[in-house]
Scaffold this motif. Structure first.
Motif, PDB file in Angstrom:
ATOM      1  N   CYS A 148      41.183 -92.029 -98.793  1.00  0.00           N
ATOM      2  CA  CYS A 148      40.928 -91.954-100.234  1.00  0.00           C
ATOM      3  C   CYS A 148      41.586 -93.105-100.993  1.00  0.00           C
ATOM      4  N   VAL A 167      39.598 -96.246-100.782  1.00  0.00           N
ATOM      5  CA  VAL A 167      38.355 -96.154-101.554  1.00  0.00           C
ATOM      6  C   VAL A 167      38.684 -96.294-103.043  1.00  0.00           C
ATOM      7  N   PRO A 190      32.890 -95.696-100.176  1.00  0.00           N
ATOM      8  CA  PRO A 190      33.004 -94.313 -99.701  1.00  0.00           C
ATOM      9  C   PRO A 190      32.508 -94.126 -98.258  1.00  0.00           C
ATOM     10  N   CYS A 219      34.750 -94.876 -95.137  1.00  0.00           N
ATOM     11  CA  CYS A 219      35.869 -94.025 -94.718  1.00  0.00           C
ATOM     12  C   CYS A 219      35.479 -93.341 -93.412  1.00  0.00           C
ATOM     13  N   PHE A 224      33.879 -89.856 -93.873  1.00  0.00           N
ATOM     14  CA  PHE A 224      32.775 -89.652 -94.815  1.00  0.00           C
ATOM     15  C   PHE A 224      31.523 -89.094 -94.136  1.00  0.00           C
ATOM     16  N   MET A 283      36.037 -86.237-102.600  1.00  0.00           N
ATOM     17  CA  MET A 283      34.867 -85.434-102.258  1.00  0.00           C
ATOM     18  C   MET A 283      34.915 -84.091-102.981  1.00  0.00           C
ATOM     19  N   CYS A 309      33.244 -90.232-103.787  1.00  0.00           N
ATOM     20  CA  CYS A 309      32.625 -89.909-102.500  1.00  0.00           C
ATOM     21  C   CYS A 309      31.546 -88.846-102.668  1.00  0.00           C
TER      22      CYS A 309
END
Lengths: 102, 375
Positions: B318, B321, B328, B331, B334, B348, B355
């Motif tokens: 995170c 990002v 996103p 990652c 993801f 998220m 995300c």
């Protein structure tokens, strides 16, 4: 989270000057005007509302555009749900028995 | 840009997009951060990336209050509410956010008294209606929301309502921007400033970004045209070698902000020495707590708080990002381990997190017809 919902002030509460009846996309709800005490809206004015509080005064044109934005963002339903959820009532149960003029 | 013709002033949108292409230097890559989660949501929803030149990279900032709240704070709030006679009141956004032992909604299913409120005032009303119980309002949000909590606390104090408290998680945006600018792998060229936070704080608090950090920032509205105009204003500054605070959202945001809101916040809140942000770690003076005068309405003073710390899952990236180092989808979690249904990382968690927004819109991109950009 940071929805700002436009509404038109219909009337200011007679008992509590920082509470107004506001029309939001056809739904009437009480909204708190406490954050606009330096520049109080009058009936007919448009305001942006966030979590039950009017945050700023805006023009009618901007209010209509903001409604369109909410629509385009797919947040109209969420906004309506929020507004319908406002349970702010007038004069919250503490109106003095004898009304003394301030 | 499926909707471009439905937008207000589609012709102006096309012209602004053309002007962006004209002003952008094709030889360089632009990294622009939109700070506000509402902007992130709008950018994906409107498919704005599709009409921007490829060398303009939009990086999604930390301005999603649900996303940046550490899981330990949710656990702490739920721990207080697990006492008998305590009602847990929070905005709907909080209800599905996972704590270590489930979300508030899951706790409700297990018998906790959990209520959705749409305004902090309604939590206060709940307290008036339930004099034999204690209502704890789980407050989250940036400066957009904090003034409403402040006014609600002022009312509670004025009414002497003792069965009401606030578990305060309000955060402030400026220190988060500073933390991003201070990170060693930072590579931003400019910022799209938050719209509704700025109705409260105004434009002045951003001046150091321009003066000290030499980065332009434009406060922006939320319509497609607003965002494109803001990007154009940033590109013009960058082309001219300038770094200024500009206000594209003048119809709502003033330079000075909302003085009544700032007064209410100053009366009720003080800065915490430090506060943990999900994905970003501890940031000094980045969050608000209640002043001593409001101690009786401060859930953290009235109740014993376990002070639970849950470290961000190591595999989730995170932080990278958030700083724009990774997209996103880059990652490692993801879309497989981390999805909107089962969020692992902060971004998220809420629909405004970058995300979650990327997941919802980019994955459905084939549905969107791309606007044919002028060659």
């Amino acid at each position: 989270m940071c929805l700002a919902i436009p509404g038109k002030v219909l009337e200011i509460s007679a008992e509590n000057a920082s509470l107004a009846l506001v029309d939001v996309m056809g739904v009437r709800r009480h909204v708190d005007l406490g954050l606009l005490e330096d520049d109080r809206p009058a009936p007919g004015d448009w305001v942006l509302i966030h979590v039950g509080y009017a945050m700023s005064k805006i023009s009618e044109q901007d209010a209509l555009e903001q409604m369109r934005t909410l629509e385009m963002l797919g947040e109209r339903e969420g906004a309506m749900q929020e507004v319908r959820g406002y349970g702010l009532e007038e004069a919250p149960g503490k109106t003095p028995a004898t009304k003394s003029p301030a | 840009m499926k909707y471009v013709d439905e937008f207000r002033q589609p012709e102006l949108i096309r012209k602004t997009a053309e002007e962006i292409r004209r002003v952008a230097d094709p030889a360089r890559q632009y990294h622009i951060m939109e700070i506000c989660g509402g902007h992130t949501h709008a950018i994906y929803r409107f498919g704005l990336k599709d009409i921007l030149p490829e060398n303009i990279d939009l990086i999604h900032g930390p301005g999603c209050p649900v996303c940046v709240l550490p899981m330990g704070r949710i656990d702490d709030g739920l721990a207080i509410a697990s006492r008998p006679g305590v009602i847990f009141a929070a905005f709907g956004d909080m209800m599905r956010v996972p704590g270590t032992h489930g979300s508030p909604l899951e706790h409700k299913a297990r018998g906790m008294d959990v209520r959705i409120v749409y305004s902090p005032s309604d939590a206060l009303k709940l307290a008036r209606q339930n004099p034999d119980q204690h209502v704890m309002f789980f407050a989250i949000g940036f400066e957009t929301t904090a003034p409403s909590t402040a006014l609600t606390l002022q009312r509670a104090k004025k009414e002497g309502l003792r069965n009401f408290s606030v578990f305060c998680n309000h955060v402030t945006i400026i220190p988060a921007i500073r933390a991003i600018l201070d990170s060693p792998d930072m590579r931003l060229d400019g910022f799209i400033g938050p719209g509704h936070v700025s109705t409260v704080i105004g434009c002045r608090p951003y001046e150091w970004i321009a003066k000290n950090e030499n980065k332009p920032i434009v406060i922006s509205g939320f319509e497609p045209l607003d965002l494109l105009q803001s990007i154009l204003m940033l590109l013009r500054q960058l082309r001219a070698g300038e770094a200024k605070v500009e206000n594209q959202y003048k119809r709502v945001v003033t330079w000075e902000g909302n003085p009544a809101a700032l007064r209410a916040m100053a009366d009720v809140f003080q800065l915490r020495p430090y506060f943990e942000w999900r994905g970003m770690g501890f940031i000094p003076e980045s969050a608000l707590s209640l002043r001593e005068e409001y101690a009786d309405w401060d859930a953290e003073r009235r109740f014993e708080v376990p002070g639970i710390r849950v470290t961000d899952p190591k595999a989730a990236q995170c932080g990278e990002v958030l700083r724009g180092v990774l997209k996103p989808a880059q990652c490692r979690l993801f879309g497989n381990e981390c999805t909107p249904e089962h969020p692992v990382g902060a971004l998220m968690v809420s629909a405004e997190g970058s995300c979650a927004a990327y997941f919802s819109y980019e994955h459905r991109k084939t549905e969107l017809t791309t606007l044919n950009a002028p060659a």
